[in-house]
Design an enzyme around this catalytic site. Structure first.
Site, short mmCIF file in Angstrom:
data_model
loop_
_atom_site.label_atom_id
_atom_site.label_comp_id
_atom_site.label_asym_id
_atom_site.label_seq_id
_atom_site.Cartn_x
_atom_site.Cartn_y
_atom_site.Cartn_z
N GLU A 78 -32.22 -72.68 24.91
CA GLU A 78 -32.75 -71.62 24.05
C GLU A 78 -31.68 -71.22 23.02
O GLU A 78 -32.00 -70.75 21.94
CB GLU A 78 -33.17 -70.40 24.88
CG GLU A 78 -34.24 -69.56 24.20
CD GLU A 78 -34.90 -68.54 25.12
OE1 GLU A 78 -36.10 -68.67 25.40
OE2 GLU A 78 -34.22 -67.60 25.55
N HIS A 115 -31.67 -89.83 45.67
CA HIS A 115 -32.84 -90.51 46.21
C HIS A 115 -34.05 -90.26 45.33
O HIS A 115 -35.19 -90.37 45.78
CB HIS A 115 -33.07 -90.05 47.65
CG HIS A 115 -31.86 -90.28 48.49
ND1 HIS A 115 -31.61 -91.48 49.13
CD2 HIS A 115 -30.79 -89.49 48.74
CE1 HIS A 115 -30.44 -91.39 49.75
NE2 HIS A 115 -29.93 -90.20 49.53
N LYS A 166 -45.62 -67.70 21.36
CA LYS A 166 -46.23 -66.45 21.81
C LYS A 166 -47.33 -66.05 20.82
O LYS A 166 -48.40 -65.58 21.21
CB LYS A 166 -45.19 -65.33 21.84
CG LYS A 166 -44.22 -65.39 22.98
CD LYS A 166 -43.35 -64.13 22.92
CE LYS A 166 -42.15 -64.22 23.81
NZ LYS A 166 -41.21 -63.13 23.57
O1 LIG Z 1 -36.95 -59.81 28.66
P1 LIG Z 1 -38.15 -60.08 27.85
O2 LIG Z 1 -38.15 -59.34 26.56
O3 LIG Z 1 -39.41 -59.85 28.62
O4 LIG Z 1 -38.11 -61.61 27.44
C1 LIG Z 1 -38.12 -62.62 28.39
C2 LIG Z 1 -37.68 -63.93 27.82
O5 LIG Z 1 -38.51 -64.27 26.74
C3 LIG Z 1 -37.73 -64.85 25.70
O6 LIG Z 1 -37.63 -63.93 24.68
C4 LIG Z 1 -38.36 -66.04 25.19
O7 LIG Z 1 -39.69 -65.77 24.94
C5 LIG Z 1 -36.37 -65.09 26.31
O8 LIG Z 1 -35.37 -65.18 25.39
C6 LIG Z 1 -36.28 -63.94 27.22
O9 LIG Z 1 -35.29 -64.10 28.17
#
Ligand SMILES: O=P(O)(O)OC[C@H]1O[C@](O)(CO)[C@@H](O)[C@@H]1O
Length: 615
Positions: A395, A424, A529
């Site tokens: 990331e 394995h 998202k």
């Molecule tokens: O802590 P949050 O804001 O729920 O985000 C969870 C995860 O989602 C991300 O933003 C990626 O979508 C990560 O970087 C982060 O750790």
């Protein structure tokens, strides 16, 4: 339950019994999530050659990698091992880079570039806006040494939060704070709800360090898979009444986490329990989650700081609170992190283990991610280290654009499980197959706590086998020109785990700076998202269109094309088909007639009309 094949039945007898009035009203607020736009330069050449072009700039030049084989002479190799071995005495941590084939010339050429990265790291630690896209400081190093914070306010925030974590954990563990309706008289379980950086660190640390019988046992909801959530809740059984639910989300608005929370709250309601008395939120001040927890009067709230990213949050409340509740010495974790931070501030490349790691990554993957990093801890308790590193590295490093706006498509792929188990599974391919990786071995010297070992054959223990497998694999891979790094710790302790986390956090930061990318944002995830939100918004439109047609007298079954037209989304017909198939498979009042193999023949309507939804 209706299946996809029943979606395509030609018999209307499959009409679901669920009335249309109970159709879900909202699924997810599909509002667009922030997706920063960037100025892009024309995509004239392939990513890797662009990276090399940038590198041709004298200030960033990538040293040419000589095409010679790896050193095989045993004496020369031993000298290389001894010359390059890094040791941190106080931490009992060693780093061996001798099985990476970088040359002295490469090292010399990279040295000045590392000095620039050290400069950038110093600025970051002083509070520079090191995450320019999000306009944020990057302060996870301050968590281990609050003296470094750029303002006294931040120092106080860190220290008071740590004190609160320790006292809250003490009160929970000792039973001073009790669950309101449990016969146990104290909390016995933790249900941790969170995803990504809000889950991976706590999962890794729990697996690595939790004692066999912790004061509170931890389990995780880290997805929006309803069956997975049901499984976690079901396993708690009556202990739901003595479960502390920790909901972690930096943003406080991550849909998977919100869904996990809603599912757990439903389980509490059904069991007649008061969720608020057992709920803890870890999130940024004033986030949706923070406000919910405050208004509903949850048991406790702990802050996540704007300047700590999710994937570097293990040593904030995110990781420290669950660890403390499991009886893990969190101050030792912080000490391990602080000692490693100190070591990795060295400007002497040979004596800086994070810089050495970044150097190896650069050499092995040509500074453009041309090879994957396979992480193999030879210790079951470190099983989740590779998964943890996967997010931390990928990331952070996997970026489309560099800091100057050039399209570079950077990355460093990380995967792995554990040795010798993987021997394995896929090590056959590593040794003999496609040569697209380098390995990181994680070795733990202490096999078992003192006084527990025994010889299962004369002169040989179970741990000797594990040791033999590691060394054998390292040698066999090297003999076939497969490079590797080895990180050795004496024991898996809170201190060494804190040090490992800090080591890799710094290596990622230095490497990102070498390849000129922002390690601290994640615009690509935001795109996914946003797209998910759009699918759910389309689902609502599909339901509205079907409902309107189903409220006619007689009911008007629609073809997929008609649904798509009425949704004003003819280009989304495939997605509409998938939405209908998914709803039909889940008893969601959708009736579809026709033939599975030819979606064009399908006609769809709802089992019952929801008149209220028409207006
Ligand atoms: O802590 P949050 O804001 O729920 O985000 C969870 C995860 O989602 C991300 O933003 C990626 O979508 C990560 O970087 C982060 O750790």
């Amino acid at each position: 339950m209706a299946s996809l094949s029943s979606l395509c039945s030609s018999s209307p007898s499959l009409k679901p019994t669920k009335p249309a009035a109970s159709l879900p009203k909202t699924i997810l607020n599909p509002t667009s999530l922030p997706f920063p736009t960037r100025s892009t330069k024309p995509l004239a050449v392939a990513a890797q050659s662009v990276a090399r072009e940038i590198a041709a700039d004298s200030s960033k030049s990538v040293p040419a990698k000589p095409k010679k084989g790896l050193e095989k002479d045993p004496q020369a190799l031993w000298r290389r091992y001894v010359d390059w071995l890094y040791q941190h005495k106080e931490l009992g941590l060693y780093l061996d880079v001798s099985r990476i084939g970088f040359t002295d010339e490469f090292f010399r050429e990279m040295e000045p570039r590392f000095q620039q990265s050290f400069d950038a790291m110093e600025d970051l630690e002083k509070g520079a806006i090191a995450n320019p896209d999000e306009g944020r400081m990057v302060g996870h190093y301050w968590l281990r040494n609050s003296e470094l914070t750029p303002t006294p306010f931040l120092k106080t925030q860190i220290e008071s939060t740590l004190d609160r974590i320790c006292s809250f954990a003490d009160e929970i563990v000792s039973g001073k704070i009790k669950p309101p309706a449990s016969e146990a008289g104290r909390f016995t379980q933790i249900m941790a709800v969170g995803i990504g950086g809000s889950a991976l660190g706590p999962q890794f640390v729990a697996e690595a360090l939790a004692p066999d019988n912790p004061p509170l046992k931890i389990r995780f909801i880290d997805n929006t898979d309803p069956a997975g959530i049901d499984h976690q809740i079901a396993q708690l059984g009556s202990e739901l009444a003595s479960t502390l639910v920790i909901v972690t989300s930096k943003s406080g608005g991550t849909p998977e986490t919100r869904n996990g929370l809603l599912e757990v709250q439903k389980a509490f309601r059904e069991a007649g329990l008061d969720f608020a008395k057992q709920g803890v939120a870890i999130t940024q001040e004033n986030s949706l989650l923070d406000n919910t927890a405050r208004i509903e009067g949850w048991l406790a709230r702990f802050p996540m700081f704007d300047w700590v990213g999710g994937r570097t949050s293990e040593m904030s409340a995110v990781g420290l609170l669950p660890a403390a509740l499991q009886g893990i010495d969190i101050r030792e974790m912080l000490t391990g992190g602080a000692l490693m931070d100190e070591a990795t501030r060295s400007r002497d490349l040979r004596n800086n283990p994070a810089a050495l790691l970044a150097l190896c990554w650069y050499w092995a993957s040509d500074g453009v991610g041309s090879k994957d990093m396979v992480v193999l801890p030879y210790k079951d308790s470190l099983l989740l280290f590779s998964r943890y590193l996967q997010q931390l590295v990928m990331e952070s490093i996997g970026k489309e654009f560099d800091l100057d706006g050039n399209r570079v498509n950077q990355g460093l792929t990380v995967y792995g499980n554990k040795g010798s188990t993987d021997q394995h599974a896929y090590i056959q391919q590593l040794r003999d197959g496609v040569h697209n990786f380098f390995v990181t071995f994680i070795e733990v010297l202490r096999d078992r706590p003192p006084g527990h070992d025994w010889e299962l054959e004369p002169g040989v223990t179970c741990g000797d086998y594990l040791f033999g497998m590691l060394q054998g694999t390292r040698s066999a891979l090297y003999a076939n020109d497969r490079e590797s790094v080895s990180v050795t710790v004496e024991e898996v302790t809170p201190r060494s785990v804190g040090a490992l986390i800090a080591l890799y956090e710094r290596a990622v930061g230095l490497y990102a700076s070498l390849v000129n990318i922002n390690a601290y944002h994640q615009p690509g995830v935001e795109a996914g998202k946003k797209a998910a939100g759009e699918v759910l918004a389309l689902q609502k439109r599909v339901l509205a269109v079907l409902n309107e047609a189903s409220c006619k007298d007689p009911v008007e079954p629609l073809t997929l094309e008609e649904v798509a037209d009425r949704c004003h989304a003819p280009e989304d017909i495939e997605m509409i088909y998938k939405i209908i198939a998914h709803m039909a498979a889940n008893d969601r009042a959708v009736v579809a007639e026709g033939h599975c193999g030819s979606p064009h023949s399908i006609k769809v309507y709802l089992g019952e009309c929801n008149v209220d939804a028409l207006y």
